[in-house]
Each structure stands twice: as C-alpha cells, then as structure tokens.
Design an enzyme around this catalytic site. Structure first.
Site, PDB file in Angstrom:
ATOM      1  N   HIS A   1      34.228  43.759  36.398  1.00 19.47           N
ATOM      2  CA  HIS A   1      35.689  43.991  36.441  1.00 19.47           C
ATOM      3  C   HIS A   1      36.498  43.161  35.481  1.00 19.47           C
ATOM      4  O   HIS A   1      36.866  43.326  34.614  1.00 19.47           O
ATOM      5  CB  HIS A   1      36.334  44.192  37.644  1.00 19.47           C
ATOM      6  CG  HIS A   1      37.536  44.673  37.532  1.00 19.47           C
ATOM      7  ND1 HIS A   1      38.289  46.128  37.906  1.00 19.47           N
ATOM      8  CD2 HIS A   1      38.693  43.860  37.322  1.00 19.47           C
ATOM      9  CE1 HIS A   1      39.328  46.072  37.794  1.00 19.47           C
ATOM     10  NE2 HIS A   1      39.797  44.972  37.250  1.00 19.47           N
ATOM     11  N   GLU A   2      36.504  41.746  35.934  1.00 15.47           N
ATOM     12  CA  GLU A   2      37.099  40.717  35.141  1.00 15.47           C
ATOM     13  C   GLU A   2      36.594  40.569  33.733  1.00 15.47           C
ATOM     14  O   GLU A   2      37.327  39.947  32.917  1.00 15.47           O
ATOM     15  CB  GLU A   2      37.246  39.497  36.116  1.00 15.47           C
ATOM     16  CG  GLU A   2      37.861  39.619  37.444  1.00 15.47           C
ATOM     17  CD  GLU A   2      39.186  40.310  37.503  1.00 15.47           C
ATOM     18  OE1 GLU A   2      40.104  40.190  36.337  1.00 15.47           O
ATOM     19  OE2 GLU A   2      39.802  40.945  38.546  1.00 15.47           O
TER      20      GLU A   2
ATOM     21  N   GLU B   1      43.369  47.765  32.127  1.00 18.30           N
ATOM     22  CA  GLU B   1      42.583  48.107  33.189  1.00 18.30           C
ATOM     23  C   GLU B   1      41.695  49.136  32.800  1.00 18.30           C
ATOM     24  O   GLU B   1      40.664  49.031  33.527  1.00 18.30           O
ATOM     25  CB  GLU B   1      43.528  48.633  34.394  1.00 18.30           C
ATOM     26  CG  GLU B   1      43.127  48.794  35.591  1.00 18.30           C
ATOM     27  CD  GLU B   1      42.580  47.538  36.268  1.00 18.30           C
ATOM     28  OE1 GLU B   1      42.965  46.542  36.106  1.00 18.30           O
ATOM     29  OE2 GLU B   1      42.018  47.802  37.311  1.00 18.30           O
TER      30      GLU B   1
ATOM     31  N   HIS C   1      38.195  42.835  31.567  1.00 18.48           N
ATOM     32  CA  HIS C   1      39.395  42.362  31.042  1.00 18.48           C
ATOM     33  C   HIS C   1      39.093  41.262  29.976  1.00 18.48           C
ATOM     34  O   HIS C   1      39.714  41.076  28.902  1.00 18.48           O
ATOM     35  CB  HIS C   1      40.252  41.625  31.938  1.00 18.48           C
ATOM     36  CG  HIS C   1      40.903  42.845  32.889  1.00 18.48           C
ATOM     37  ND1 HIS C   1      41.842  43.883  32.805  1.00 18.48           N
ATOM     38  CD2 HIS C   1      40.815  42.891  34.429  1.00 18.48           C
ATOM     39  CE1 HIS C   1      42.179  44.295  33.572  1.00 18.48           C
ATOM     40  NE2 HIS C   1      41.451  43.996  34.721  1.00 18.48           N
TER      41      HIS C   1
HETATM   42 CO    CO Z   1      42.161  44.798  36.789  1.00 22.81          CO
END
Ligand code: CO
Length: 506
Positions: free
Chosen positions: A271-272, A301, A275
């Site tokens: 997830h990170e 996101e 980003h």
């Molecule tokens: Co996020």
C-alpha cells in the site's frame, strides 16, 4: 551574459523554495514517528511550528502574490500571458486556487485550530483507551464548530461540507458523491449478504508466529520487485504505516509488524509502496510546482489501493511470490496457492476500518462520510454520534460495536481536525477500479506477466497515464482522460462481484 528568467520560471523557483521548506516539516514528522525519543516531543513541536509558520508566510506573502499576479489575474482567474503552454496554464490555475484557499483562512484561525487539535488528540487517545466518548465529546464539538467556520471562510454553494471536501478532493461535492455512495451501499450490502451466507474460508494458517526481522526483509523484497532502490527510498517501522514522498529521490515508507500476522505487514508495504511510486515517478524537473505534485488524496489513494489490492491480492502475484514466502516462513509449507489466495481474501464484517477487507472497507468509509456531513450541516449533535454510529454499523454491516473504542472512537482523523477527508478513501477504490479496467485492456496478458515476476509494465503504465501529469488535470478530468468515461461506481462493484463470486462460490 545572464538571461533574465521568465516570470513563469521565477514563480516556479519561488514555489520550489516553499516546497523545500515543506519537505523539512515532512522530515521532522517522519523522524517523530520513526526515531525520535519520546521526551523530545515538546522540542519537536517547537521546531515544527517554526518551520510551518515560516512556510505559511512564504505561501501567503506578498512576493508570491506579486509573482503569481504577473501571470494570472488572481481575482478573475484570467491568464495574462496567452503564449504559455497548456500545462503551464493549468499550473497557474492550481497555484491561484491554492493561494486563494490559504489566504482565506486567517492566521488566528489556524492557530486556534492547532491549539484545539493538539488538546483533542491527547483527549481522544485517553477517551479511546477508556472507551469513554464523553471525554472526547467537548473536543469534538469544538472541532465541528471550527470546521463549520472554516467552511464559511472558504465559501460554498450547496453545503458547508462541500468546502471541506474540496480541500482534499477537488471535483467532489455531496451532490456528486451521494448517488455514487448510495449505489455502492446497495451493491456492497447485497454482496456481503451472499458471502456471509456461505461457509467461511480457512485463514487460520495466516495467524502463526512470524519473526520480525524476516518480516521486514520480505516487505523489502516486495518493494524491490515494485521498482524501489535503497539509493532513493527507505522502509522503516512505525506504529501506523505511512508514506512521505519528499522528493522523487527521497521516498520514505513505513510498515508495522504484528508478530502473529505477516500479511498485515506485507499489504501495508505494498500500500505505502503504491503511494511511494507515485511520488517517485512525478517529474523531478517540476518538483515543488503543481506539475510535480499528486493530483489529490483520492488519486493518491487509488495508487496505493491499486498495488495493495488489484496487484497484491491477486492469484498471479502469489503464484510468483508464495514459493519465496514459504522459504522465508516455513510455517506456510504445504499451503496451496488456492488456499492461500482464498485466505488473504477472506471477507467478514468487523468493527475496525483499517483492518477491513475489500468488500466491507468502503462501507466503513461511507458511514463516516454520512456522519461528518450531518455534523457539519448541523442535523445531528455530537452527543448523538455513538448512537448514530452504532445504528449505521448495524444497517451497513449487520454488527454493533460493544464499546465506542471499537466504534466512533477508533479513528484519529477528527481529533486532528480533519473533516471531509474520509471520502477520499472510498474514491481511491473507485478510481483504482476504473483505471484497472483500462490497464487490463491495454495489457490483456497482465496475469501471465505478473506470474512471471514482471511488475515493470504496471509501474510504466501508471507513470504514463497518471504520474507524469502532476496536477495538470483535476481528478475527474484525469479519470475521463484515461478511461474515456466519467467516474462511476460500476467498475468497482463489477470487480468485487466477479472476484468474490469465484472465491465464495456464490
Ligand atoms: Co493510503
């Protein structure tokens, strides 16, 4: 002879200076979460407020206004130099919009907000620990009032909540979000109903003991496969995973280790990482200008959810990585790919948003959106938040939190003063799903490629279609540009329905 820089270059230079100051704040915050000794907190606050107020002065000062107004009429938005490129023109519009927003909020208001939220954060932490909403309520009341005031300063047409939404997600208004979210509620609830009527899949083997060092190593392996290099990025530990993409050459990511749940760490890292890749792929030559920034929180996101769920929770991804995982963690020996794939995609209603699966996650977010909207519009009172929350949990997920710590006290956002932020989490899923439809039609063999361990083409696709543009397009313009269609909830619902029909044999 030294050539005089063009007004656009002068503005860009100034903007880069502001952004550089901003990244110093980011670095202080990153350090606070990762390394800082706890008793340094007061000194850190002093450091941070010094840098933050200096940055705010630069952003709202007369020099910036002068440079900006040489190129665009700040009042009317008219571009004064028609020879600028379309990209430069759109950058000017963004600069103007940001500038108008920051000067609309008086300094005294910002200070008041900071003092209120600092107190609210510690009150919230205590209230959550004791599961005592009454201890947080007076703080939340102040925060709601301040947000109503903020909306009044910023200005709005239909609802004060629209002014707050616009801070995080341009293009989004209650009028646009409500039909999307209403349709999602119906579709997701129906799917959840069908799933909960089926026998639950076995995911017990995911909860064993996994050594911390090996966990961290494996998340680094995944980030490496995504395209990160240690020369331009870091992965560290913090209590809540986050990503600070300071500059394309300095991406800071964190993850969190639960000894009994290695997948929680791995999905956080993916997830990170999503980003982080966005930050890494922004055009470095435009750093500090709107052409070198992320479009919005929702689009940001969408990038993290894309990697975490649309890549990381697929069968082909684990066809490639399960054997490596089994080598690193012999606990998984004997688990088949099918068993593993079903286990990491278990769907079950639960109380805590950040631990929710793909089907229930968005319902958690819609619940917060509806409550926030009513608080800001004044149609519900702070004291009624726990009962409204519990009623909505029952309506949406069919469960009622036994205590407020597992209900309305679980998230930090309100105590930080952020209202209008939550919808970006749901929008991230919708954008990701709509982008994925186009991605998979551009790469019909995406599953084979991933199974062979090739992830480069994903990174390239995201860079070409999303990252390289900076803030040249608004979120909805970007969606239309990439997919040829306006934002819709359908790709997301179709994806979930198809995926979970297979897993649960619906
Ligand atoms: Co996020």
């Amino acid at each position: 002879m030294k050539l005089k820089k063009s007004p656009f270059e002068q503005l860009s230079d100034y903007s880069r200076e502001v952004a550089t100051w901003n990244t110093i704040s980011n670095l202080l915050e990153w350090d606070q979460e990762v390394y800082m000794p706890t008793e340094a907190i007061e000194f850190r606050s002093a450091q941070n407020s010094l840098v933050t107020s200096h940055t705010h002065k630069l952003k709202t000062g007369s020099k910036f206004a002068k440079l900006l107004s040489a190129l665009i009429n700040i009042e009317s938005g008219e571009i004064l130099d028609p020879s600028l490129s379309p990209a430069q023109k759109s950058a000017l519009k963004v600069w103007r919009k940001d500038y108008l927003k920051s000067v609309k909020l008086p300094n005294s208001f910002i200070k008041n907000l900071v003092t209120t939220t600092t107190k609210a954060c510690s009150a919230w932490a205590l209230a959550r620990k004791e599961s005592n909403f009454k201890k947080f309520a007076p703080h939340l009341e102040k925060i709601v009032k301040l947000n109503q005031k903020k909306a009044a300063y910023l200005g709005y047409e239909a609802s004060p909540y629209d002014a707050l939404l616009d801070l995080y997600e341009p293009d989004s208004t209650i009028a646009k979000l409500t039909p999307l979210f209403d349709s999602l509620k119906v579709g997701l609830k129906e799917l959840l109903h069908k799933i909960t009527a089926r026998p639950q899949v076995n995911n017990r083997f995911l909860h064993q003991e996994f050594e911390a060092g090996a966990q961290l190593e494996f998340s680094k392996t995944l980030l490496h496969a995504m395209g990160f290099r240690p020369e331009t990025s870091r992965l560290d530990l913090s209590s809540h995973p986050f990503c600070t993409p300071m500059h394309p050459t300095d991406i800071r990511m964190t993850t969190r280790i639960h000894l009994d749940d290695v997948m929680s760490n791995l999905f956080s890292a993916l997830h990170e990482g999503g980003h982080g890749l966005y930050g890494q792929n922004l055009p470095v030559e435009f750093f500090g200008t709107p052409l070198g920034e992320q479009v919005s929180l929702g689009i940001d996101e969408s990038q993290s959810r894309f990697w975490e769920t649309r890549i990381g929770k697929t069968r082909p991804f684990w066809e490639r990585f399960l054997p490596d995982l089994q080598t690193a963690f012999p606990q998984f020996k004997g688990v088949t790919l099918d068993e593993f794939y079903a286990a990491i995609n278990t769907v079950t209603p639960s109380f805590i948003r950040v631990e929710a699966d793909e089907v229930t996650y968005t319902l958690h977010v819609i619940l917060r959106f509806e409550i926030e909207k009513e608080l800001i519009e004044g149609t519900i009172k702070v004291k009624d938040v726990p009962s409204v929350w519990n009623k909505k949990m029952d309506e949406l997920l069919g469960i009622t939190p036994p205590k407020d710590a597992l209900g309305c006290l679980q998230d930090i956002h309100w105590s930080l003063g952020s209202m209008g932020y939550f919808p970006t989490y749901a929008l991230g899923n919708l954008y990701a799903a709509q982008f994925f439809e186009k991605f998979s039609s551009d790469h019909p063999d995406w599953e084979q490629k991933i199974a062979q361990g090739n992830l480069t083409f994903i990174r390239d696709w995201l860079k070409t279609h999303i990252h390289q543009w900076g803030r040249q397009y608004s979120p909805h313009e970007l969606v239309e540009k990439i997919t040829g269609k306006p934002l819709s909830e359908k790709p997301y619902l179709n994806y979930l329905t198809k995926k979970y029909q297979r897993i649960y044999g619906l």
